[in-house]
Structure formats: structure tokens, C-alpha cells
Design a protein around this motif. Structure first.
Motif, mmCIF file in Angstrom:
data_model
loop_
_atom_site.group_PDB
_atom_site.id
_atom_site.type_symbol
_atom_site.label_atom_id
_atom_site.label_comp_id
_atom_site.label_asym_id
_atom_site.label_seq_id
_atom_site.Cartn_x
_atom_site.Cartn_y
_atom_site.Cartn_z
ATOM 1 N N GLY A 28 4.875 4.562 -9.573
ATOM 2 C CA GLY A 28 4.721 5.843 -8.890
ATOM 3 C C GLY A 28 3.520 5.860 -7.965
ATOM 4 N N ILE A 29 2.388 5.325 -8.447
ATOM 5 C CA ILE A 29 1.184 5.278 -7.614
ATOM 6 C C ILE A 29 1.394 4.351 -6.422
ATOM 7 N N PHE A 30 1.998 3.172 -6.653
ATOM 8 C CA PHE A 30 2.234 2.258 -5.538
ATOM 9 C C PHE A 30 3.172 2.874 -4.504
ATOM 10 N N GLY A 31 4.166 3.639 -4.958
ATOM 11 C CA GLY A 31 5.059 4.318 -4.019
ATOM 12 C C GLY A 31 4.311 5.311 -3.152
ATOM 13 N N LEU A 32 3.393 6.078 -3.769
ATOM 14 C CA LEU A 32 2.607 7.029 -2.993
ATOM 15 C C LEU A 32 1.673 6.310 -2.016
ATOM 16 N N ILE A 33 1.074 5.212 -2.454
ATOM 17 C CA ILE A 33 0.170 4.458 -1.577
ATOM 18 C C ILE A 33 0.945 3.864 -0.400
ATOM 19 N N LEU A 34 2.106 3.281 -0.677
ATOM 20 C CA LEU A 34 2.896 2.684 0.399
ATOM 21 C C LEU A 34 3.388 3.736 1.381
ATOM 22 N N THR A 35 3.733 4.904 0.890
ATOM 23 C CA THR A 35 4.145 5.978 1.782
ATOM 24 C C THR A 35 2.983 6.425 2.652
ATOM 25 N N GLY A 36 1.794 6.517 2.066
ATOM 26 C CA GLY A 36 0.619 6.875 2.851
ATOM 27 C C GLY A 36 0.302 5.842 3.912
ATOM 28 N N ILE A 37 0.433 4.552 3.559
ATOM 29 C CA ILE A 37 0.195 3.496 4.539
ATOM 30 C C ILE A 37 1.231 3.569 5.655
ATOM 31 N N TYR A 38 2.474 3.821 5.299
ATOM 32 C CA TYR A 38 3.536 3.946 6.308
ATOM 33 C C TYR A 38 3.235 5.090 7.264
ATOM 34 N N MET A 39 2.810 6.225 6.720
ATOM 35 C CA MET A 39 2.517 7.374 7.578
ATOM 36 C C MET A 39 1.255 7.136 8.413
ATOM 37 N N GLU A 40 0.311 6.354 7.898
ATOM 38 C CA GLU A 40 -0.911 6.057 8.649
ATOM 39 C C GLU A 40 -0.627 5.089 9.795
ATOM 40 N N MET A 41 0.259 4.136 9.560
ATOM 41 C CA MET A 41 0.567 3.154 10.588
ATOM 42 C C MET A 41 1.417 3.749 11.714
ATOM 43 N N GLN A 42 2.200 4.754 11.392
ATOM 44 C CA GLN A 42 3.063 5.377 12.389
ATOM 45 C C GLN A 42 2.814 6.880 12.398
ATOM 46 N N PRO A 43 1.656 7.332 12.914
ATOM 47 C CA PRO A 43 1.339 8.764 12.857
ATOM 48 C C PRO A 43 2.237 9.618 13.733
#
Length: 147
Positions: free
Chosen positions: A11-26
Motif C-alpha cells: 500500500g505504501i509503495f503504491g502511494l509512493i509510486l503514484t506520487g512519483i508518477y504525478m511529480e514526473m508528469q505535473p
């Protein structure tokens, strides 16, 4: 019980990966894809559900364990809850201090850009906000003495 820790980690890794995805493609954050909200919700539900199950299973495991007498002394459930209760003032006061220092620090920087001569006053305001955490720490130390 290890599978619950695995669920929490996923669950934590999913949230982190989603945050990274949103940061890379703002630019895509303004109009997110259809899967974004359900994915975040699913990860949060998995994480919170695994935490609740872990706490419940941990409590049952502690209650079912035979009493073990140690040379240093025994910590009972009441003593453990008392120690948790001692830590609560520090936790809440630290969170409150963080909430207070954020806006005060931002306002201090904005004022210092216009009037640098009032630097001392802004430090006093920041010190008062940070004092909240120190008061909570002192309360925890005083409560720890009572246990």
C-alpha cells in the motif's frame, strides 16, 4: 502476520509510486486519468485495513501468550497503555507545533522581505510556536515520573 506487513508495504509503495508518477508528469495532474482516484483509494484502504488487522492480531497474540517472569520486571498491559498515554502529549504537541510553525515561518519571511529590522520579533513568534512542542515534552517527562 507477515502477510499483513506485506500488504502495508504494498500500500505504501503504491502511494509512493503514484506520487512519483504525478511529480514526473505535473501537467497530467490537472486532468488525471480515470484510474487515479480508485488507485489511491484502494492503496489507502489496503494500508489502513492491514494496520487494523495487525493491531488486532497483535493484541490477540499478546493476550494469548503465557506470562513470562523476567528478572528485570514484567510489563503488563496496563503499564504498556500507560507508557503509550505518556507519549500522547508529546505526539500531539509536536504535530501542533509543526502546524503553528508553518504559517508563522512563511509570514515571517514575507515580513522580513519588506522590513529586515524586525528580525528579532519574528524569532520570538517562531520561538513561541515551537514552545508548544517543548511543553508537551515536559508534560511527558512529568507523567513518566508518575509511572
Amino acid at each position: 502476520m507477515y502477510w499483513l506487513i506485506g500488504l502495508m508495504t504494498m500500500g505504501i509503495f503504491g502511494l509512493i509510486l503514484t506520487g512519483i508518477y504525478m511529480e514526473m508528469q505535473p501537467d497530467k495532474g490537472v486532468n488525471p486519468k480515470r484510474w487515479f482516484k480508485p488507485a489511491i483509494g484502494t492503496n489507502l484502504v489496503i494500508f489502513v485495513g492491514a494496520q487494523v488487522a495487525l493491531v488486532f492480531m497483535g493484541m490477540q497474540e499478546v493476550m494469548a501468550a503465557p506470562a513470562v517472569a523476567e528478572a528485570g520486571g514484567e510489563i503488563t498491559v496496563g503499564m504498556g497503555l500507560g507508557i503509550i498515554g505518556v507519549g500522547i502529549p508529546t505526539a500531539i504537541s509536536t504535530i501542533a507545533a509543526g502546524i503553528a510553525v508553518g504559517p508563522i515561518g512563511a509570514a515571517s519571511l514575507a515580513v522580513l522581505a519588506e522590513k529586515p529590522e524586525i528580525f528579532g520579533r519574528t524569532l520570538i513568534y517562531l520561538g513561541l510556536a515551537e514552545g508548544i512542542a517543548i511543553y508537551g515534552l515536559v508534560m511527558s517527562i512529568l507523567l513518566l515520573d508518575k509511572i
